[in-house]
Design a protein around this motif. Structure first.
Motif, mmCIF file in Angstrom:
data_model
loop_
_atom_site.group_PDB
_atom_site.id
_atom_site.type_symbol
_atom_site.label_atom_id
_atom_site.label_comp_id
_atom_site.label_asym_id
_atom_site.label_seq_id
_atom_site.Cartn_x
_atom_site.Cartn_y
_atom_site.Cartn_z
ATOM 1 N N PRO A 149 45.653 42.324 39.102
ATOM 2 C CA PRO A 149 44.362 41.821 39.569
ATOM 3 C C PRO A 149 43.913 42.529 40.842
ATOM 4 C CG PRO A 149 45.988 40.051 39.303
ATOM 5 C CD PRO A 149 46.727 41.344 39.276
ATOM 6 N N TYR A 150 42.616 42.538 41.041
ATOM 7 C CA TYR A 150 42.064 43.035 42.315
ATOM 8 C C TYR A 150 41.677 41.825 43.144
ATOM 9 C CZ TYR A 150 38.890 45.000 45.725
ATOM 10 O OH TYR A 150 38.272 45.338 46.899
ATOM 11 N N ILE A 151 42.251 41.717 44.342
ATOM 12 C CA ILE A 151 41.970 40.586 45.237
ATOM 13 C C ILE A 151 41.491 41.138 46.563
ATOM 14 C CG2 ILE A 151 42.922 38.553 46.379
ATOM 15 C CD1 ILE A 151 45.038 38.464 44.164
ATOM 16 N N SER A 152 40.299 40.733 46.975
ATOM 17 C CA SER A 152 39.722 41.202 48.239
ATOM 18 C C SER A 152 40.268 40.366 49.386
ATOM 19 C CB SER A 152 38.191 41.090 48.197
ATOM 20 O OG SER A 152 37.664 41.303 49.483
ATOM 21 N N LEU A 153 40.887 41.022 50.356
ATOM 22 C CA LEU A 153 41.430 40.310 51.514
ATOM 23 C C LEU A 153 40.354 40.015 52.549
ATOM 24 C CD1 LEU A 153 44.801 42.175 52.087
ATOM 25 C CD2 LEU A 153 44.422 40.004 50.960
ATOM 26 N N ASP A 154 39.200 40.668 52.439
ATOM 27 C CA ASP A 154 38.145 40.489 53.439
ATOM 28 C C ASP A 154 37.551 39.090 53.382
ATOM 29 O OD1 ASP A 154 38.494 43.085 54.274
ATOM 30 O OD2 ASP A 154 37.024 43.870 52.844
ATOM 31 N N ASP A 155 37.332 38.617 52.157
ATOM 32 C CA ASP A 155 36.671 37.322 52.044
ATOM 33 C C ASP A 155 37.390 36.387 51.074
ATOM 34 O OD1 ASP A 155 33.972 38.553 49.878
ATOM 35 O OD2 ASP A 155 36.156 38.641 49.708
ATOM 36 N N PHE A 156 38.595 36.756 50.659
ATOM 37 C CA PHE A 156 39.398 35.949 49.743
ATOM 38 C C PHE A 156 38.708 35.714 48.414
ATOM 39 C CE2 PHE A 156 40.505 34.475 54.039
ATOM 40 C CZ PHE A 156 41.821 34.897 54.079
ATOM 41 N N LYS A 157 37.787 36.596 48.054
ATOM 42 C CA LYS A 157 37.096 36.455 46.774
ATOM 43 C C LYS A 157 37.423 37.635 45.893
ATOM 44 C CE LYS A 157 33.168 33.771 48.468
ATOM 45 N NZ LYS A 157 31.711 33.706 48.590
ATOM 46 N N THR A 158 37.387 37.372 44.592
ATOM 47 C CA THR A 158 37.592 38.489 43.676
ATOM 48 C C THR A 158 36.338 39.326 43.652
ATOM 49 O OG1 THR A 158 36.818 37.123 41.856
ATOM 50 C CG2 THR A 158 39.184 37.213 42.220
ATOM 51 N N GLY A 159 36.503 40.626 43.468
ATOM 52 C CA GLY A 159 35.339 41.501 43.459
ATOM 53 C C GLY A 159 35.588 42.716 42.623
ATOM 54 N N SER A 160 34.534 43.487 42.355
ATOM 55 C CA SER A 160 34.686 44.623 41.459
ATOM 56 C C SER A 160 34.099 45.913 42.002
ATOM 57 C CB SER A 160 34.010 44.310 40.123
ATOM 58 O OG SER A 160 32.634 44.073 40.305
ATOM 59 N N SER A 161 33.316 45.849 43.079
ATOM 60 C CA SER A 161 32.592 47.040 43.510
ATOM 61 C C SER A 161 33.530 48.166 43.921
ATOM 62 C CB SER A 161 31.662 46.690 44.676
ATOM 63 O OG SER A 161 32.404 46.133 45.747
ATOM 64 N N LYS A 162 34.606 47.832 44.645
ATOM 65 C CA LYS A 162 35.515 48.872 45.093
ATOM 66 C C LYS A 162 36.289 49.466 43.925
ATOM 67 C CE LYS A 162 36.165 46.961 49.727
ATOM 68 N NZ LYS A 162 37.136 46.426 50.691
ATOM 69 N N VAL A 163 36.663 48.602 42.991
ATOM 70 C CA VAL A 163 37.474 49.073 41.879
ATOM 71 C C VAL A 163 36.669 49.982 40.962
ATOM 72 C CG1 VAL A 163 38.881 48.341 39.939
ATOM 73 C CG2 VAL A 163 38.824 46.965 42.012
ATOM 74 N N ASN A 164 35.428 49.650 40.728
ATOM 75 C CA ASN A 164 34.614 50.441 39.819
ATOM 76 C C ASN A 164 34.410 51.876 40.324
ATOM 77 O OD1 ASN A 164 34.319 48.464 37.939
ATOM 78 N ND2 ASN A 164 32.435 47.645 38.811
ATOM 79 N N ARG A 165 34.500 52.073 41.632
ATOM 80 C CA ARG A 165 34.339 53.416 42.177
ATOM 81 C C ARG A 165 35.446 54.347 41.693
ATOM 82 N NH1 ARG A 165 30.694 54.524 45.929
ATOM 83 N NH2 ARG A 165 29.544 52.836 46.926
ATOM 84 N N SER A 166 36.630 53.813 41.464
ATOM 85 C CA SER A 166 37.741 54.654 41.015
ATOM 86 C C SER A 166 37.415 55.286 39.669
ATOM 87 C CB SER A 166 39.034 53.840 40.926
ATOM 88 O OG SER A 166 38.963 52.887 39.893
ATOM 89 N N LEU A 167 36.699 54.550 38.815
ATOM 90 C CA LEU A 167 36.309 55.107 37.515
ATOM 91 C C LEU A 167 35.350 56.286 37.716
ATOM 92 C CD1 LEU A 167 36.212 55.075 34.431
ATOM 93 C CD2 LEU A 167 34.452 53.296 34.570
ATOM 94 N N ILE A 168 34.443 56.164 38.670
ATOM 95 C CA ILE A 168 33.499 57.252 38.956
ATOM 96 C C ILE A 168 34.236 58.481 39.478
ATOM 97 C CG2 ILE A 168 31.511 57.909 40.369
ATOM 98 C CD1 ILE A 168 30.674 54.937 40.307
ATOM 99 N N TYR A 169 35.208 58.241 40.384
ATOM 100 C CA TYR A 169 35.999 59.370 40.906
ATOM 101 C C TYR A 169 36.739 60.084 39.776
ATOM 102 C CZ TYR A 169 35.216 57.090 45.442
ATOM 103 O OH TYR A 169 34.639 56.523 46.553
ATOM 104 N N LYS A 170 37.360 59.311 38.899
ATOM 105 C CA LYS A 170 38.122 59.899 37.788
ATOM 106 C C LYS A 170 37.196 60.643 36.835
ATOM 107 C CE LYS A 170 41.707 56.402 38.101
ATOM 108 N NZ LYS A 170 42.213 55.129 37.577
ATOM 109 N N LEU A 171 36.017 60.079 36.631
ATOM 110 C CA LEU A 171 35.020 60.726 35.783
ATOM 111 C C LEU A 171 34.601 62.067 36.385
ATOM 112 C CD1 LEU A 171 33.368 60.229 33.210
ATOM 113 C CD2 LEU A 171 31.668 59.062 34.595
ATOM 114 N N GLY A 172 34.432 62.099 37.707
ATOM 115 C CA GLY A 172 34.056 63.344 38.381
ATOM 116 C C GLY A 172 35.129 64.409 38.259
#
Length: 790
Positions: A149-172
């Motif tokens: 799982p991806y767990i954001s320590l900043d606000d204790f909420k689950t999120g997806s924005s940071k994780v989705n960037r990895s797909l863009i990097y790999k695509l590049g």
């Protein structure tokens, strides 16, 4: 069973350190869990320390923060010390196999009671016994099977924005490598033989190898990780054939350039990974755009009573609740949002959340969790936040309330998901063996193309996206259906049973006359306050008719299902309900009546004059040609003649039915082959709604949110019931056409792949397009269906 020892620590399995549960046993000394495949064969299944399914110590340490109470409180939706519920964002969810694995976590750890995937949001909602397993253990288990799982320590909420960037990097990375490898491959394509090209040919090949390394070990690593962790946990997911195809291409190409056997397949390899990632990217975009999450914009036909500062009670929709609002919760009503108990005798039943029906007593100042149900009279609470509708919907779909109903498409897609990978691998190996004999030069392309082209996702996504979009459309039209399974069942019903009071009659337009000994002011106050705690349609109608009175606390309140209500204030005792319940003689006049007695003295009765819902006669006449129609009423035959005039001649009218009688009537006819749709109120008809194949509760500013019902229909949309049923039947046709298109795609794709006519790169382009095309087809078809309903 013969004596067997733990593989890890050597303890005797018959010793006190070994705990047996169904087909698993656990060594309590070293925490190793084994699965029993035969009487004397024990194979390691999951081990936190050193088994093949071990979690690296660095991963264990990574989640030490999940042992802190304040973080657990932030991340869990429900936490009563015994049961905890947490929703975790898992970026690696991408196919039907993922859904199957994540919704069967209880097979890996029996302390996990339920897990439910939201495919569009890439989340899994896990319910577990906090006394046996912690949130950290759950996260480690998910990590061990390839779904960290991806767990954001900043606000204790689950999120997806940071994780989705990895797909863009790999695509590049994959796109850059693919373009350069294609450029370096041109001399090989055109067999150019200039001296300088021949001289640097080997250098070009090693440069292509260099470009392939980050593609395989960075851009494509998620496929290998997912496949490895799945296999390690004895789970065969869709990434296994993809990872195998990438590995075979890379190894074969490396061997060819090392021994100067050829130029390899680095162009196909880099192109394959690039187009797989492009497909994944567009799938995510498509699924996000076509999100079927029923949010605040969709109508959720449940009302709750808000108390203003002046004491005025006003019904509002749940999504209008704001932090700080004072709410009135009646007997059998759902607590829609976390809050603090202000006053009242609170006995909360959290079975809606946990599946355990034992009620919990709460005192003023205690925290109340959303999803609990008040079981003894009226309480007042203050909302701690606005309502989370998705949470209520998830509670409603909780597995603990799932009835044993056949889910045809669910079972079909699950079966496809489990067996598809095995079938694809078998076809790939058979086809490759054939081509190794006939033409070895084609064998590698055939093997890879077969592994890539075949995809169960298009088949598996047909039902979820069709039903998902229809659920959203129905929600906007004030018909709120629990889940896809309920829609599927609705399409197959052949018998419709209606309750009378509050279902085919309207509470708002009914009027009542009192006949008996005049009530004193204190008696009428006690009557009004007793009715205030009940959600029965007649109670609500009578409560609205009576004059305003001061609010008084009740020392005792009890609602007897199908009979009436009793309450006590100081030395005064009141009973409201049927004649037999209050101790009066049975009715001789055939009308709907509510009798009243105070301190064991009969006072009189309220006689109701029913007003039937608009469009009732037209609705029944529309339904009569396709369905058997029945009216089951707890009232006497007073309205029989009126109903005979209103309803078609073949409609069965059955009166004086207690709640148990309704349930037995439905059970009997189901035994005769009937597929029953029951329409009633969520309180008195709870048993009948649960027994029926589909149960629909009618909502008219009432917060009776019962897990027994499969759908909630706003009373104003009652006359459109036939259109909703018809739309659900059309949805089945859409899914069947989607299945046909998916099977055609897979058969044609496999034919070209097996016969050596399909390059792996083209297969990688076609695979995601198949899923996207099916999703778009089902969405457009259901949107057209939705427009017909408006």
């Amino acid at each position: 069973m013969e004596q067997t020892t733990c593989f890890h620590c050597g303890d005797d399995c018959n010793s006190t350190k070994i705990t047996f549960q169904e087909k698993h046993f656990c060594c309590n000394g070293c925490k190793t869990v084994y699965e029993i495949f035969s009487e004397n064969d024990l194979t390691c299944y999951y081990d936190l320390e050193s088994s093949p399914g071990a979690i690296p110590k660095e991963i264990q340490g990574k989640y030490d923060f999940l042992s802190e109470e304040n973080i657990i409180e932030k991340l869990t939706e429900f936490n009563d010390g015994k049961t905890q519920i947490a929703t975790l964002y898992i970026p690696h969810i991408h196919c039907s196999s993922c859904i199957w694995i994540l919704e069967n976590l209880n097979k890996l750890n029996q302390s996990i009671t339920a897990s439910m995937v939201n495919f569009g949001k890439k989340t899994v909602r896990v319910t577990y016994n906090a006394e046996n397993v912690s949130l950290k253990d759950v996260v480690l288990l998910l990590s061990s099977i390839g779904y960290e799982p991806y767990i954001s320590l900043d606000d204790f909420k689950t999120g997806s924005s940071k994780v989705n960037r990895s797909l863009i990097y790999k695509l590049g990375v994959a796109g850059f490598a693919f373009g350069n490898v294609m450029f370096l491959s041109f001399p090989e394509y055109f067999e150019v033989g200039e001296y300088w090209l021949e001289q640097y040919k080997h250098l070009f090949r090693w440069i292509m190898f260099g470009y392939a390394l980050p593609v395989v070990f960075y851009a494509g690593r998620d496929y290998f990780i997912s496949a490895y962790k799945g296999l390690r946990s004895r789970l065969l997911n869709i990434d296994v054939p993809i990872a195998l195809g990438i590995a075979v291409l890379f190894i074969r190409s490396t061997v060819e350039i090392m021994f100067d056997l050829g130029s390899g397949f680095f162009d196909s390899l880099t192109g394959l990974v690039f187009f797989l990632l492009v497909g994944k990217f567009f799938q995510q975009k498509t699924y996000s755009f076509l999100s079927f999450e029923r949010d605040y914009k969709s109508y959720f036909p449940i009302a709750v009573t808000k108390i203003s500062k002046s004491g005025e009670e006003t019904p509002i929709q749940v999504y209008d609740i704001k932090k700080g609002d004072r709410l009135l919760i009646r007997n059998e009503e759902l607590i829609p949002v976390d809050g603090i108990l202000i006053n009242g005798n609170a006995h909360i039943d959290y079975s809606f959340v946990t599946g355990e029906s034992e009620s919990v007593r709460k005192q003023s100042g205690d925290k109340l969790f959303a999803g609990g149900k008040q079981t003894t009279g009226v309480i007042e609470m203050e909302a701690l936040k606005s309502v989370e509708q998705s949470y209520l919907t998830q509670l409603w779909s909780n597995d603990v309330f799932n009835k044993n109903k056949e889910d045809g498409f669910t079972n079909l897609t699950n079966a496809i998901s489990k067996r598809f990978t095995i079938a694809v691998l078998a076809i790939a190996f058979i086809a490759t063996t054939y081509w190794l004999i006939i033409d070895a030069s084609k064998a590698m392309n055939v093997f890879t193309a077969v592994l890539i082209i075949a995809c169960p996702c298009a088949i598996a996504l047909s039902a979820p996206f069709t039903f998902g979009n229809l659920l959203r459309i129905f929600g906007k039209l004030k018909f709120y259906v629990k889940n896809a399974s309920a829609l599927e069942q609705l399409a197959h019903i052949n018998t419709i049973i209606f309750d009378k009071t509050g279902t085919i009659t309207s509470n708002k337009k009914s009027r009542a006359n009192y006949d008996g000994i005049p009530l004193t002011n204190s008696e009428e106050t006690l009557l009004k306050n007793t009715l205030r705690g009940s959600n029965h349609p007649l109670s609500r109608t009578l409560y609205d008719i009576l004059d305003e009175h001061n609010i008084i606390p009740l020392e005792h309140f009890k609602e007897h299902l199908g009979k009436g209500i009793e309450a006590k204030h100081h030395n005064d005792h009141i009973k409201i309900g049927s004649a037999s319940f209050v101790g009066a003689q049975e009715n001789t006049i055939l009308n709907t009546t509510v009798h009243v007695s105070t301190n064991d003295v009969y006072k009189g009765k309220f006689t109701f004059y029913n007003s039937y819902r608009k469009g009732l006669s037209k609705l029944f006449n529309t339904l009569k040609s396709k369905y058997d129609l029945v009216v089951l009423s707890g009232d006497n035959e007073g309205e029989q003649e009126n109903l005979k005039k209103l309803l078609p001649a073949k409609t069965k009218l059955i009166f004086n039915q207690k709640p148990d009688d309704k349930l037995e009537y439905i059970k009997y006819h189901q035994g005769e082959g009937a597929k029953v749709l029951m329409i009633g109120d969520g309180l008195n008809d709870a048993g009948a709604l649960a027994q029926s194949n589909v149960g629909i509760a009618i909502s008219e500013n009432v917060n009776v949110f019962s897990p027994a019902c499969d759908a909630i229909l706003d009373a104003s949309k009652f006359n459109q019931l036939d259109k909703f049923i018809s739309a659900s039947r059309s949805a089945i046709s859409i899914i069947k056409w989607s299945f046909v298109l998916s099977f055609i795609y897979n058969i044609i794709g496999l034919y070209f792949a097996v016969t050596g006519q399909l390059a792996p790169v083209i297969a990688a382009i076609l695979m995601p397009l198949s899923s996207i095309s099916i999703v778009i087809f089902t969405t457009i078809a259901t949107n057209v269906l939705g427009r017909r309903l408006e």
